[in-house]
Design a protein around this motif. Structure first.
Motif, PDB file in Angstrom:
ATOM      1  N   PRO A 255       1.267 -10.895  10.111  1.00  0.00           N
ATOM      2  CA  PRO A 255       0.178 -11.063   9.143  1.00  0.00           C
ATOM      3  C   PRO A 255       0.703 -11.520   7.799  1.00  0.00           C
ATOM      4  CG  PRO A 255       0.595  -8.732   9.556  1.00  0.00           C
ATOM      5  CD  PRO A 255       1.436  -9.493  10.527  1.00  0.00           C
ATOM      6  N   ARG A 256      -0.009 -12.424   7.148  1.00  0.00           N
ATOM      7  CA  ARG A 256       0.396 -12.901   5.827  1.00  0.00           C
ATOM      8  C   ARG A 256       0.123 -11.856   4.757  1.00  0.00           C
ATOM      9  NH1 ARG A 256      -2.263 -18.983   6.404  1.00  0.00           N
ATOM     10  NH2 ARG A 256      -0.732 -19.786   7.899  1.00  0.00           N
ATOM     11  N   GLN A 257      -0.822 -10.986   5.041  1.00  0.00           N
ATOM     12  CA  GLN A 257      -1.115  -9.885   4.125  1.00  0.00           C
ATOM     13  C   GLN A 257      -1.702  -8.749   4.960  1.00  0.00           C
ATOM     14  OE1 GLN A 257      -4.499 -10.578   1.502  1.00  0.00           O
ATOM     15  NE2 GLN A 257      -5.074 -12.355   2.729  1.00  0.00           N
ATOM     16  N   ASN A 258      -1.707  -7.566   4.392  1.00  0.00           N
ATOM     17  CA  ASN A 258      -2.231  -6.402   5.107  1.00  0.00           C
ATOM     18  C   ASN A 258      -3.352  -5.796   4.277  1.00  0.00           C
ATOM     19  OD1 ASN A 258      -2.786  -4.089   6.513  1.00  0.00           O
ATOM     20  ND2 ASN A 258      -0.645  -3.474   6.760  1.00  0.00           N
ATOM     21  N   ARG A 259      -4.581  -5.967   4.753  1.00  0.00           N
ATOM     22  CA  ARG A 259      -5.745  -5.505   4.004  1.00  0.00           C
ATOM     23  C   ARG A 259      -6.189  -4.110   4.404  1.00  0.00           C
ATOM     24  NH1 ARG A 259      -9.326 -11.099   3.395  1.00  0.00           N
ATOM     25  NH2 ARG A 259      -7.929 -12.072   1.885  1.00  0.00           N
ATOM     26  N   VAL A 260      -5.377  -3.412   5.184  1.00  0.00           N
ATOM     27  CA  VAL A 260      -5.642  -1.986   5.412  1.00  0.00           C
ATOM     28  C   VAL A 260      -5.440  -1.277   4.072  1.00  0.00           C
ATOM     29  CG1 VAL A 260      -4.953   0.079   6.661  1.00  0.00           C
ATOM     30  CG2 VAL A 260      -4.832  -2.142   7.796  1.00  0.00           C
ATOM     31  N   VAL A 261      -6.452  -0.550   3.609  1.00  0.00           N
ATOM     32  CA  VAL A 261      -6.374   0.025   2.261  1.00  0.00           C
ATOM     33  C   VAL A 261      -5.625   1.343   2.220  1.00  0.00           C
ATOM     34  CG1 VAL A 261      -8.452  -1.134   1.480  1.00  0.00           C
ATOM     35  CG2 VAL A 261      -8.637   1.142   2.498  1.00  0.00           C
ATOM     36  N   GLY A 262      -5.316   1.902   3.395  1.00  0.00           N
ATOM     37  CA  GLY A 262      -4.590   3.166   3.423  1.00  0.00           C
ATOM     38  C   GLY A 262      -4.879   3.911   4.708  1.00  0.00           C
ATOM     39  N   THR A 263      -4.573   5.188   4.705  1.00  0.00           N
ATOM     40  CA  THR A 263      -4.841   6.028   5.873  1.00  0.00           C
ATOM     41  C   THR A 263      -5.917   7.052   5.523  1.00  0.00           C
ATOM     42  OG1 THR A 263      -3.081   7.576   5.261  1.00  0.00           O
ATOM     43  CG2 THR A 263      -2.504   5.766   6.755  1.00  0.00           C
ATOM     44  N   ILE A 264      -6.595   7.523   6.550  1.00  0.00           N
ATOM     45  CA  ILE A 264      -7.659   8.497   6.328  1.00  0.00           C
ATOM     46  C   ILE A 264      -7.747   9.406   7.551  1.00  0.00           C
ATOM     47  CG2 ILE A 264      -9.507   7.091   7.337  1.00  0.00           C
ATOM     48  CD1 ILE A 264     -11.360   8.104   5.114  1.00  0.00           C
ATOM     49  N   SER A 265      -8.012  10.663   7.318  1.00  0.00           N
ATOM     50  CA  SER A 265      -8.267  11.594   8.407  1.00  0.00           C
ATOM     51  C   SER A 265      -9.723  11.444   8.837  1.00  0.00           C
ATOM     52  CB  SER A 265      -7.990  13.025   7.946  1.00  0.00           C
ATOM     53  OG  SER A 265      -8.284  13.941   8.974  1.00  0.00           O
ATOM     54  N   ASP A 361     -12.993  -2.012   0.983  1.00  0.00           N
ATOM     55  CA  ASP A 361     -12.450  -0.716   0.567  1.00  0.00           C
ATOM     56  C   ASP A 361     -12.677   0.361   1.619  1.00  0.00           C
ATOM     57  OD1 ASP A 361     -15.152  -0.533   0.336  1.00  0.00           O
ATOM     58  OD2 ASP A 361     -15.181   0.337  -1.669  1.00  0.00           O
ATOM     59  N   SER A 362     -13.103  -0.047   2.829  1.00  0.00           N
ATOM     60  CA  SER A 362     -13.398   0.945   3.873  1.00  0.00           C
ATOM     61  C   SER A 362     -12.504   0.789   5.093  1.00  0.00           C
ATOM     62  CB  SER A 362     -14.860   0.812   4.315  1.00  0.00           C
ATOM     63  OG  SER A 362     -15.048  -0.363   5.095  1.00  0.00           O
ATOM     64  N   PHE A 363     -11.555  -0.126   5.065  1.00  0.00           N
ATOM     65  CA  PHE A 363     -10.724  -0.447   6.229  1.00  0.00           C
ATOM     66  C   PHE A 363      -9.469   0.436   6.222  1.00  0.00           C
ATOM     67  CE2 PHE A 363      -7.881  -3.945   8.207  1.00  0.00           C
ATOM     68  CZ  PHE A 363      -7.904  -3.300   9.426  1.00  0.00           C
ATOM     69  N   PHE A 364      -9.436   1.446   7.129  1.00  0.00           N
ATOM     70  CA  PHE A 364      -8.362   2.439   7.134  1.00  0.00           C
ATOM     71  C   PHE A 364      -7.675   2.513   8.501  1.00  0.00           C
ATOM     72  CE2 PHE A 364     -11.116   4.004   3.745  1.00  0.00           C
ATOM     73  CZ  PHE A 364     -10.202   4.399   2.772  1.00  0.00           C
ATOM     74  N   GLU A 365      -6.411   2.914   8.459  1.00  0.00           N
ATOM     75  CA  GLU A 365      -5.730   3.367   9.663  1.00  0.00           C
ATOM     76  C   GLU A 365      -5.916   4.874   9.742  1.00  0.00           C
ATOM     77  OE1 GLU A 365      -1.410   3.134  11.955  1.00  0.00           O
ATOM     78  OE2 GLU A 365      -1.687   2.119  10.017  1.00  0.00           O
ATOM     79  N   LEU A 366      -6.247   5.370  10.929  1.00  0.00           N
ATOM     80  CA  LEU A 366      -6.536   6.791  11.086  1.00  0.00           C
ATOM     81  C   LEU A 366      -5.245   7.615  11.093  1.00  0.00           C
ATOM     82  CD1 LEU A 366      -9.294   6.577  13.855  1.00  0.00           C
ATOM     83  CD2 LEU A 366      -9.624   6.930  11.396  1.00  0.00           C
ATOM     84  N   LYS A 367      -5.228   8.669  10.274  1.00  0.00           N
ATOM     85  CA  LYS A 367      -4.084   9.587  10.293  1.00  0.00           C
ATOM     86  C   LYS A 367      -4.004  10.317  11.634  1.00  0.00           C
ATOM     87  CE  LYS A 367      -4.172  10.689   5.331  1.00  0.00           C
ATOM     88  NZ  LYS A 367      -4.398  11.791   4.350  1.00  0.00           N
TER      89      LYS A 367
END
Length: 398
Positions: A255-265, A361-367
């Motif tokens: 990927p040229r950039q990563n737009r995942v904004v972070g992790t979330i439970s 601002d809602s795109f997360f990887e799940l913890k």
């Protein structure tokens, strides 16, 4: 494999499924599975295809729906389920147990006419363990007809399928080794870089671990790839080398950039328990599109939904990403990092396919991703936000 014939098969199958969504097993076999076997080059009206083939078992015997034979020996088992039902881990185990009883059967196909899973025997495991080579659905088949080359009669008889099986087995062994020895390999990489470069303004431990984990992801992706070409990095030339060099490999895969904004439970996700969550499947190779664009495509959408969750296939199959849906648009209107054709190996975007754009601002990887048990998403499956928050495994979602 003739792409026009595959396209005709896909279109006819989709029309039959739309006309009869509750199709039972017998009609699924006649209308969907047997035409597939003919497409693969197997003659249903000859002795090379045997229906209800007897499989000896410890407690007696049972029958597999189809055995495909070369000479007098079965080489492929095909197990069919009703189009009205999904494929489960129990169905996979059933086919594996059949394959285990016949030494010459190195390949298995499990299908309900909509979803397909191909199994082969791992030549590098002590007991010839049966492993999944590739999973796809009708939409995938329309976009990548070459996947059927793997189990064509020509590939089986020529030995090409065996070469692919050996490649898959080697890849599986490499994945297992890296997973078992991640700490040791990470330290080896870190030490080698430090010996060559000395001190650098980076956390070498973290970077080395990322390298090892990315290598595992690349190997999983390679395992899903069916081609006449050898695996990338073997140093061997392709069977039919291209006349011109294609795009840079790193640019193609990373990927040229990563737009995942972070992790979330999952228990931190806000929203109505009854809100609809569409769960879509993605191979590891699809994560580039997902992360670059904070979007998912190119898929048929149908019913409206509020959220999207991504089920990532592979050895650690799990629901791993979550986002709120912003809008659904045509590919030509989507704000994509690359041209759509760059994501489809220069194929055409299928008619009626859409791009699902996320609220950025809602795109997360799940913890706490949701692990696969027996229910999985080989195409879109809907659940609720409440179930997604509480699920212990994928069986709690659907």
């Amino acid at each position: 494999m003739d792409s026009d014939e595959v396209a005709e098969y896909v279109e006819r199958s989709q029309q039959l499924l739309e006309a009869s969504p509750q199709m039972n097993e017998q009609n699924t076999k006649v209308r969907l599975v047997q035409p597939l076997l003919e497409l693969l080059g197997w003659d249903l009206y000859s002795t090379e295809v045997e229906l209800e083939y007897t499989v000896p078992m410890a407690s007696g015997s049972t029958h597999v729906d189809y055995a495909l034979l070369v000479g007098d020996s079965p080489v492929v088992f095909v197990e069919a389920k009703a189009a009205s039902s999904g494929l489960s881990s129990q169905h996979v185990q059933q086919l594996k147990s059949y394959m285990r009883q016949e030494l010459d059967v190195d390949w298995g196909i499990l299908t309900n006419g909509k979803e397909f899973e191909v199994l082969t025997k791992d030549q590098y495991s002590n007991d010839g363990e049966e492993v999944s080579v590739v999973q796809f659905d009708l939409d995938d088949l329309g976009e990548n007809p070459e996947v059927l080359e793997l189990l064509s009669k020509e590939a089986i008889r020529s030995g090409k399928a065996d070469e692919i099986a050996a490649q898959v087995a080697q890849t599986n062994e490499a994945i297992r080794y890296l997973n078992r020895n991640e700490d040791e390999v990470t330290e080896t990489v870190r030490s080698a870089v430090e010996d060559e470069l000395g001190e650098v303004p980076l956390d070498l431990e973290e970077q080395s671990r990322d390298f090892v984990q990315n290598l595992v992801s690349a190997l999983r992706e390679q395992r899903q790839f069916v081609s006449e070409d050898p695996p990338a990095g073997t140093g061997e030339p392709p069977v039919n080398p291209p006349e011109e060099e294609g795009p840079d490999e790193d640019d193609e895969l990373q990927p040229r950039q990563n737009r995942v904004v972070g992790t979330i439970s999952r228990d931190e996700i806000e929203g109505d328990d009854d809100a609809t969550v569409a769960v879509y499947p993605s191979r590891e190779s699809g994560l580039r599109f997902l992360k670059e664009n904070a979007a998912w495509g190119f898929v048929r959408v149908g019913r409206d939904f509020d959220y999207i969750a991504m089920y990532v296939t592979g050895d650690e199959s799990e629901v791993r990403y979550f986002a709120e849906v912003k809008e659904v648009v045509d590919p030509s209107e989507a704000d994509l990092e690359r041209d759509p054709l760059d994501y489809l190996d220069r194929d055409e975007v299928g008619e009626g396919k859409k791009v699902i754009e996320f609220e950025r601002d809602s795109f997360f990887e799940l913890k706490n991703p949701i692990p696969y048990e027996s229910q999985h998403a080989q195409s879109r499956r809907d659940t609720t936000l409440g179930k997604l928050r509480e699920a212990g495994t994928t069986d709690d979602l659907f």
